[in-house]
Design a protein around this motif. Sequence first.
Motif, PDB file in Angstrom:
ATOM      1  N   THR A   1       0.823  -1.213   0.000  1.00  0.00           N
ATOM      2  CA  THR A   1       0.000   0.000   0.000  1.00  0.00           C
ATOM      3  C   THR A   1       0.857   1.264   0.000  1.00  0.00           C
ATOM      4  O   THR A   1       0.514   2.259  -0.647  1.00  0.00           O
ATOM      5  CB  THR A   1      -0.962   0.021   1.204  1.00  0.00           C
TER       6      THR A   1
ATOM      7  N   SER B   1      -2.985  -0.541  -7.745  1.00  0.00           N
ATOM      8  CA  SER B   1      -4.397  -0.401  -7.389  1.00  0.00           C
ATOM      9  C   SER B   1      -4.852   1.043  -7.240  1.00  0.00           C
ATOM     10  O   SER B   1      -5.967   1.394  -7.636  1.00  0.00           O
ATOM     11  CB  SER B   1      -4.706  -1.156  -6.092  1.00  0.00           C
ATOM     12  N   MET B   2      -4.033   1.903  -6.645  1.00  0.00           N
ATOM     13  CA  MET B   2      -4.456   3.285  -6.426  1.00  0.00           C
ATOM     14  C   MET B   2      -4.551   4.050  -7.741  1.00  0.00           C
ATOM     15  O   MET B   2      -5.392   4.935  -7.892  1.00  0.00           O
ATOM     16  CB  MET B   2      -3.510   4.004  -5.466  1.00  0.00           C
TER      17      MET B   2
ATOM     18  N   SER C   1      -7.678   2.632  -9.839  1.00  0.00           N
ATOM     19  CA  SER C   1      -8.998   2.949  -9.306  1.00  0.00           C
ATOM     20  C   SER C   1      -9.581   4.174 -10.005  1.00  0.00           C
ATOM     21  O   SER C   1     -10.792   4.388  -9.995  1.00  0.00           O
ATOM     22  CB  SER C   1      -8.916   3.211  -7.802  1.00  0.00           C
ATOM     23  N   GLU C   2      -8.712   4.977 -10.626  1.00  0.00           N
ATOM     24  CA  GLU C   2      -9.157   6.188 -11.322  1.00  0.00           C
ATOM     25  C   GLU C   2      -8.943   6.118 -12.830  1.00  0.00           C
ATOM     26  O   GLU C   2      -9.698   6.713 -13.593  1.00  0.00           O
ATOM     27  CB  GLU C   2      -8.415   7.404 -10.756  1.00  0.00           C
TER      28      GLU C   2
ATOM     29  N   LYS D   1      -6.230  -6.567  -7.390  1.00  0.00           N
ATOM     30  CA  LYS D   1      -6.583  -5.273  -6.792  1.00  0.00           C
ATOM     31  C   LYS D   1      -6.627  -5.440  -5.280  1.00  0.00           C
ATOM     32  O   LYS D   1      -7.064  -6.473  -4.784  1.00  0.00           O
ATOM     33  CB  LYS D   1      -7.927  -4.785  -7.318  1.00  0.00           C
TER      34      LYS D   1
ATOM     35  N   THR E   1      -8.346  -4.216  -2.052  1.00  0.00           N
ATOM     36  CA  THR E   1      -9.521  -3.455  -1.624  1.00  0.00           C
ATOM     37  C   THR E   1      -9.232  -2.582  -0.416  1.00  0.00           C
ATOM     38  O   THR E   1      -9.876  -1.551  -0.223  1.00  0.00           O
ATOM     39  CB  THR E   1     -10.696  -4.403  -1.293  1.00  0.00           C
TER      40      THR E   1
ATOM     41  N   GLN F   1      -8.741   1.203  -0.807  1.00  0.00           N
ATOM     42  CA  GLN F   1      -9.857   2.103  -1.044  1.00  0.00           C
ATOM     43  C   GLN F   1     -10.674   2.309   0.230  1.00  0.00           C
ATOM     44  O   GLN F   1     -11.130   1.340   0.828  1.00  0.00           O
ATOM     45  CB  GLN F   1     -10.752   1.531  -2.154  1.00  0.00           C
TER      46      GLN F   1
ATOM     47  N   LYS G   1     -14.004   3.322   2.515  1.00  0.00           N
ATOM     48  CA  LYS G   1     -15.402   2.942   2.320  1.00  0.00           C
ATOM     49  C   LYS G   1     -16.309   3.947   3.030  1.00  0.00           C
ATOM     50  O   LYS G   1     -15.882   4.672   3.919  1.00  0.00           O
ATOM     51  CB  LYS G   1     -15.649   1.533   2.864  1.00  0.00           C
TER      52      LYS G   1
ATOM     53  N   ASN H   1      -5.715   6.940   3.321  1.00  0.00           N
ATOM     54  CA  ASN H   1      -6.182   6.714   1.953  1.00  0.00           C
ATOM     55  C   ASN H   1      -7.437   7.527   1.638  1.00  0.00           C
ATOM     56  O   ASN H   1      -8.115   7.277   0.648  1.00  0.00           O
ATOM     57  CB  ASN H   1      -6.455   5.229   1.715  1.00  0.00           C
TER      58      ASN H   1
ATOM     59  N   TYR I   1      -4.382  14.051  -0.050  1.00  0.00           N
ATOM     60  CA  TYR I   1      -4.879  13.021   0.864  1.00  0.00           C
ATOM     61  C   TYR I   1      -4.798  13.561   2.290  1.00  0.00           C
ATOM     62  O   TYR I   1      -3.950  14.406   2.600  1.00  0.00           O
ATOM     63  CB  TYR I   1      -4.054  11.737   0.748  1.00  0.00           C
TER      64      TYR I   1
END
Length: 286
Positions: free
Chosen positions: A46, A98-99, A102-103, A153, A155, A158, A160, A184, A242
């Motif tokens: 991460t 992944s980050m 995600s976009e 990916k 999760t 991300q 929530k 995040n 962030y």
Amino acid sequence: MALITLTTDFGTKDHFVGAVKGAIYTELADAKIVDITHEISPFNITETAYVLKNSYKSFPKGTIHIVGVDSELSEEHRHIALELDGHFFVCPDNGIVSMITSEIKPSKIVEINIHDRVESSFPVLDVFVQVACFIARGGNLTVIGKEIKDFKKITEIQPKTNQKQNQIIGGIVSIDNYGNVITNISKKMFVEIGKGRNFKMSAKKHSFSKIFTKYNEVVSNKTYSNQQYEGHKLALFNSASYIEIAIYRSNLKTVGGACSLLGLEYRDTVTIDFTNAPDPEFTILN
């Protein structure tokens, strides 16, 4: 001239970084190599994702990014190369991108298949360098591997929200050189979910009801010296947009950082609870 970046958890004490650079120069004598960082916490996916997302876009299109964190080949972790946002990434399939994805969705992904010709316990040197140099020469990704549609990916990267959209549940994904902890939770998400409401942000036993845009905004009275506020905790939107929890003028060797003084660690949960009352100071956050 090829532009190749390196992001690893190798550190600089051992021979690994030098060997990788030497191999690149052997293949491409006129290559330009940029170290993004070699100080990723060992095997920290991460943290790598955060660093990569907030560094790659500063480079020109066509840049090739070699990412060597948790890169040993296994059935669970393939090696992949992908084209995304005009950049190329050569990395393990362990969620590192992944980050970014995600976009922005990759335009092409391949599973690297040159391992039949190369057996290695140091894949960044023996595999990733070959692939990066092949791409730098104008090679097509489908030559080095079979095109795939899916990739791993993570999760947990991300944050929530709950069903009523009055709470964001995120976590700490990185700790910087000053000991500040980075979550995040993006400013974009905070603004979209918060809609200008009052809030309380909690991390372990610590809470915050204001998010600054600069570190020195915590100095409320200009007649006081900055030194008086050393050690003061604050939350702010950092340069990557962030939410970061920091200690003003932190120094891990003297004052300490948010990680040590507040007892916050990688993967700790950070929650933001919104009320229905509007925040009169919200306009300064935009």
